[in-house]
Scaffold this motif. Structure first.
Motif, PDB file in Angstrom:
ATOM      1  N   GLN A 123       0.823  -1.198   0.000  1.00  0.00           N
ATOM      2  CA  GLN A 123       0.000   0.000   0.000  1.00  0.00           C
ATOM      3  C   GLN A 123       0.858   1.248   0.000  1.00  0.00           C
ATOM      4  O   GLN A 123       0.565   2.214  -0.700  1.00  0.00           O
ATOM      5  N   SER A 124       1.932   1.269   0.776  1.00  0.00           N
ATOM      6  CA  SER A 124       2.800   2.446   0.874  1.00  0.00           C
ATOM      7  C   SER A 124       3.699   2.554  -0.348  1.00  0.00           C
ATOM      8  O   SER A 124       4.255   1.545  -0.812  1.00  0.00           O
ATOM      9  N   PRO A 125       3.903   3.764  -0.889  1.00  0.00           N
ATOM     10  CA  PRO A 125       4.878   3.936  -1.962  1.00  0.00           C
ATOM     11  C   PRO A 125       6.257   3.471  -1.487  1.00  0.00           C
ATOM     12  O   PRO A 125       6.694   3.836  -0.386  1.00  0.00           O
ATOM     13  N   THR A 126       6.922   2.689  -2.298  1.00  0.00           N
ATOM     14  CA  THR A 126       8.170   2.045  -1.879  1.00  0.00           C
ATOM     15  C   THR A 126       9.182   2.070  -3.009  1.00  0.00           C
ATOM     16  O   THR A 126       8.845   1.819  -4.165  1.00  0.00           O
ATOM     17  N   VAL A 127      10.430   2.364  -2.642  1.00  0.00           N
ATOM     18  CA  VAL A 127      11.555   2.208  -3.558  1.00  0.00           C
ATOM     19  C   VAL A 127      12.540   1.242  -2.923  1.00  0.00           C
ATOM     20  O   VAL A 127      12.917   1.412  -1.755  1.00  0.00           O
ATOM     21  N   VAL A 128      12.928   0.231  -3.658  1.00  0.00           N
ATOM     22  CA  VAL A 128      13.938  -0.728  -3.226  1.00  0.00           C
ATOM     23  C   VAL A 128      15.189  -0.496  -4.067  1.00  0.00           C
ATOM     24  O   VAL A 128      15.113  -0.450  -5.296  1.00  0.00           O
ATOM     25  N   ILE A 129      16.325  -0.340  -3.406  1.00  0.00           N
ATOM     26  CA  ILE A 129      17.605  -0.185  -4.101  1.00  0.00           C
ATOM     27  C   ILE A 129      18.523  -1.316  -3.660  1.00  0.00           C
ATOM     28  O   ILE A 129      18.636  -1.605  -2.454  1.00  0.00           O
ATOM     29  N   HIS A 130      19.175  -1.952  -4.609  1.00  0.00           N
ATOM     30  CA  HIS A 130      20.057  -3.078  -4.285  1.00  0.00           C
ATOM     31  C   HIS A 130      21.277  -3.024  -5.196  1.00  0.00           C
ATOM     32  O   HIS A 130      21.160  -2.745  -6.390  1.00  0.00           O
TER      33      HIS A 130
ATOM     34  N   THR B 118       2.547  -2.199  -8.304  1.00  0.00           N
ATOM     35  CA  THR B 118       2.932  -0.945  -8.956  1.00  0.00           C
ATOM     36  C   THR B 118       3.397   0.119  -7.983  1.00  0.00           C
ATOM     37  O   THR B 118       3.995   1.113  -8.397  1.00  0.00           O
ATOM     38  N   ASN B 119       3.139  -0.051  -6.693  1.00  0.00           N
ATOM     39  CA  ASN B 119       3.617   0.924  -5.699  1.00  0.00           C
ATOM     40  C   ASN B 119       5.082   0.738  -5.354  1.00  0.00           C
ATOM     41  O   ASN B 119       5.621   1.494  -4.541  1.00  0.00           O
ATOM     42  N   CYS B 120       5.723  -0.264  -5.929  1.00  0.00           N
ATOM     43  CA  CYS B 120       7.120  -0.560  -5.606  1.00  0.00           C
ATOM     44  C   CYS B 120       7.998  -0.403  -6.844  1.00  0.00           C
ATOM     45  O   CYS B 120       7.724  -1.001  -7.888  1.00  0.00           O
ATOM     46  N   GLN B 121       9.055   0.395  -6.701  1.00  0.00           N
ATOM     47  CA  GLN B 121      10.043   0.560  -7.768  1.00  0.00           C
ATOM     48  C   GLN B 121      11.356  -0.072  -7.330  1.00  0.00           C
ATOM     49  O   GLN B 121      11.814   0.133  -6.202  1.00  0.00           O
ATOM     50  N   LEU B 122      11.969  -0.833  -8.202  1.00  0.00           N
ATOM     51  CA  LEU B 122      13.278  -1.437  -7.944  1.00  0.00           C
ATOM     52  C   LEU B 122      14.340  -0.705  -8.741  1.00  0.00           C
ATOM     53  O   LEU B 122      14.200  -0.505  -9.943  1.00  0.00           O
ATOM     54  N   ILE B 123      15.420  -0.321  -8.048  1.00  0.00           N
ATOM     55  CA  ILE B 123      16.590   0.274  -8.686  1.00  0.00           C
ATOM     56  C   ILE B 123      17.782  -0.623  -8.380  1.00  0.00           C
ATOM     57  O   ILE B 123      18.108  -0.859  -7.215  1.00  0.00           O
ATOM     58  N   GLU B 124      18.415  -1.126  -9.426  1.00  0.00           N
ATOM     59  CA  GLU B 124      19.613  -1.946  -9.246  1.00  0.00           C
ATOM     60  C   GLU B 124      20.847  -1.151  -9.656  1.00  0.00           C
ATOM     61  O   GLU B 124      20.865  -0.503 -10.695  1.00  0.00           O
ATOM     62  N   LEU B 125      21.875  -1.224  -8.821  1.00  0.00           N
ATOM     63  CA  LEU B 125      23.139  -0.536  -9.079  1.00  0.00           C
ATOM     64  C   LEU B 125      24.214  -1.603  -9.274  1.00  0.00           C
ATOM     65  O   LEU B 125      24.703  -2.186  -8.300  1.00  0.00           O
ATOM     66  N   PRO B 126      24.580  -1.898 -10.519  1.00  0.00           N
ATOM     67  CA  PRO B 126      25.424  -3.065 -10.779  1.00  0.00           C
ATOM     68  C   PRO B 126      26.801  -3.003 -10.147  1.00  0.00           C
ATOM     69  O   PRO B 126      27.388  -4.052  -9.865  1.00  0.00           O
ATOM     70  N   ASP B 127      27.324  -1.802  -9.906  1.00  0.00           N
ATOM     71  CA  ASP B 127      28.682  -1.682  -9.369  1.00  0.00           C
ATOM     72  C   ASP B 127      28.720  -1.388  -7.879  1.00  0.00           C
ATOM     73  O   ASP B 127      29.771  -1.006  -7.346  1.00  0.00           O
ATOM     74  N   CYS B 128      27.615  -1.556  -7.181  1.00  0.00           N
ATOM     75  CA  CYS B 128      27.532  -1.210  -5.760  1.00  0.00           C
ATOM     76  C   CYS B 128      27.476  -2.466  -4.907  1.00  0.00           C
ATOM     77  O   CYS B 128      26.826  -3.452  -5.272  1.00  0.00           O
ATOM     78  N   GLU B 129      28.138  -2.419  -3.737  1.00  0.00           N
ATOM     79  CA  GLU B 129      28.044  -3.534  -2.797  1.00  0.00           C
ATOM     80  C   GLU B 129      27.089  -3.149  -1.669  1.00  0.00           C
ATOM     81  O   GLU B 129      26.320  -2.204  -1.778  1.00  0.00           O
TER      82      GLU B 129
ATOM     83  N   ALA C  87      29.549   6.421  -4.606  1.00  0.00           N
ATOM     84  CA  ALA C  87      28.959   6.766  -5.900  1.00  0.00           C
ATOM     85  C   ALA C  87      27.470   6.469  -5.937  1.00  0.00           C
ATOM     86  O   ALA C  87      26.741   7.024  -6.769  1.00  0.00           O
ATOM     87  N   ALA C  88      26.989   5.617  -5.026  1.00  0.00           N
ATOM     88  CA  ALA C  88      25.567   5.257  -5.006  1.00  0.00           C
ATOM     89  C   ALA C  88      24.704   6.300  -4.314  1.00  0.00           C
ATOM     90  O   ALA C  88      23.487   6.333  -4.515  1.00  0.00           O
ATOM     91  N   TRP C  89      25.303   7.156  -3.511  1.00  0.00           N
ATOM     92  CA  TRP C  89      24.523   8.038  -2.654  1.00  0.00           C
ATOM     93  C   TRP C  89      23.600   8.989  -3.424  1.00  0.00           C
ATOM     94  O   TRP C  89      22.445   9.189  -2.991  1.00  0.00           O
ATOM     95  N   PRO C  90      24.004   9.589  -4.538  1.00  0.00           N
ATOM     96  CA  PRO C  90      23.049  10.434  -5.275  1.00  0.00           C
ATOM     97  C   PRO C  90      21.794   9.683  -5.711  1.00  0.00           C
ATOM     98  O   PRO C  90      20.700  10.264  -5.740  1.00  0.00           O
ATOM     99  N   THR C  91      21.925   8.405  -6.021  1.00  0.00           N
ATOM    100  CA  THR C  91      20.740   7.610  -6.367  1.00  0.00           C
ATOM    101  C   THR C  91      19.839   7.432  -5.154  1.00  0.00           C
ATOM    102  O   THR C  91      18.605   7.492  -5.261  1.00  0.00           O
ATOM    103  N   VAL C  92      20.434   7.218  -3.991  1.00  0.00           N
ATOM    104  CA  VAL C  92      19.651   7.055  -2.765  1.00  0.00           C
ATOM    105  C   VAL C  92      18.885   8.334  -2.456  1.00  0.00           C
ATOM    106  O   VAL C  92      17.674   8.302  -2.163  1.00  0.00           O
ATOM    107  N   THR C  93      19.549   9.482  -2.522  1.00  0.00           N
ATOM    108  CA  THR C  93      18.865  10.732  -2.180  1.00  0.00           C
ATOM    109  C   THR C  93      17.804  11.092  -3.228  1.00  0.00           C
ATOM    110  O   THR C  93      16.755  11.642  -2.882  1.00  0.00           O
ATOM    111  N   ALA C  94      18.052  10.764  -4.483  1.00  0.00           N
ATOM    112  CA  ALA C  94      17.031  11.007  -5.513  1.00  0.00           C
ATOM    113  C   ALA C  94      15.812  10.130  -5.280  1.00  0.00           C
ATOM    114  O   ALA C  94      14.667  10.568  -5.458  1.00  0.00           O
ATOM    115  N   ALA C  95      16.036   8.888  -4.864  1.00  0.00           N
ATOM    116  CA  ALA C  95      14.913   7.995  -4.566  1.00  0.00           C
ATOM    117  C   ALA C  95      14.113   8.516  -3.383  1.00  0.00           C
ATOM    118  O   ALA C  95      12.875   8.450  -3.379  1.00  0.00           O
ATOM    119  N   LEU C  96      14.795   9.051  -2.376  1.00  0.00           N
ATOM    120  CA  LEU C  96      14.091   9.634  -1.239  1.00  0.00           C
ATOM    121  C   LEU C  96      13.216  10.805  -1.683  1.00  0.00           C
ATOM    122  O   LEU C  96      12.046  10.914  -1.281  1.00  0.00           O
TER     123      LEU C  96
END
Length: 264
Positions: free
Chosen positions: A201-208, A229-240, A250-259
């Motif tokens: 139900q809650s808007p959700t972004v998953v980053i991995h 549809t309330n969940c978006q997945l973002i994969e960062l291939p070079d991130c641990e 390098a992943a942090w701008p993606t995290v803050t944009a997702a927020l």
């Protein structure tokens, strides 16, 4: 020599502006950081739920750099602490009950801190930012308290507890949390496992991160595919695993944009 991705776990950050208590126990508290005054636009409270596979050896201190960075971006932030496995009352159900109680109490508690600081602000339903095991706790709270959660940013979440038990992540971490496996305690898994509570139900972004060795990226792919549809997945291939909570990565701008995407 490549930098140690775990360095963020011991990096220091400015001391929090206040500490509030949502219960009487020594770990039923949260550190509050006041938002920087930027453009005057209101930003939601971010409740940061730390990882560490629910174990007592990890606490909220290691997400202090993350919390300080978000406060500098104008967010009021609360670093939630809770009882963990290895502590009295930790595990089932204390760990989960603590996080739910904290999420319920923090909007009012943080509003009081802001008012005392001369920074009155309406603090509504928070965004929950959870990393690893904290991601499981954030997704759990969004299911348990759907009207009290404005959104979830789940970073490398343990989103399938039955699978995490089967894979023996962190050497029995899920068994320590829930007391055993899904065949022994099906009702506990039914209550706590995010994978059993989709769609969302809650808007959700998953980053991995694709290089994650602590929580398999496939777990997030399967979870997001089932979450609707309330969940978006973002994969960062070079991130641990730890780059997702490191403001210097390098992943942090993606995290803050997702927020930002969760409160526009």
């Amino acid at each position: 020599m490549l930098p140690d991705p775990r360095a963020v776990l011991t990096r220091t950050a400015p001391v929090a502006d206040a500490t509030v208590r949502y219960g009487d126990g020594p770990d039923q508290l949260a550190d509050v950081r006041l938002p920087a005054a930027l453009d005057g636009s209101a930003r939601p409270l971010v409740v940061v739920i730390h990882g560490g596979f629910w174990r007592d050896e990890y606490d909220r201190a290691h997400v202090s750099p993350l919390a300080a960075d978000l406060a500098a971006r104008g967010y009021p932030v609360a670093q939630l602490e809770f009882r963990r496995t290895g502590q009295a009352g930790g595990g089932w159900p204390g760990t989960l009950d603590d996080v739910a109680a904290g999420v319920l109490a923090l909007p009012e508690l943080v509003a009081e801190v802001l008012a005392v600081a001369g920074r009155p602000a309406a603090v509504g339903a928070p965004v929950l930012l959870g990393h690893s095991a904290g991601g499981q706790l954030a997704l759990y709270c969004a299911r348990r308290l759907p009207e009290r959660v404005g959104g979830v940013l789940a970073l490398a979440p343990v989103s399938d507890l039955a699978e995490a038990y089967r894979l023996d992540l962190d050497g029995g971490a899920v068994a320590a949390l829930l007391g055993g496996g899904p065949e022994e305690f099906p009702e506990r898994y039914a209550a706590a496992d995010p994978r059993q509570h989709v769609p969302l139900q809650s808007p959700t972004v998953v980053i991995h991160g694709g290089l994650d060795r602590q929580v398999p990226p496939l777990m997030s792919r399967r979870y997001a595919a089932a979450a609707g549809t309330n969940c978006q997945l973002i994969e960062l291939p070079d991130c641990e695993h730890f780059g997702l909570i490191d403001p210097e990565s390098a992943a942090w701008p993606t995290v803050t944009a997702a927020l930002r995407s969760l409160h526009r």
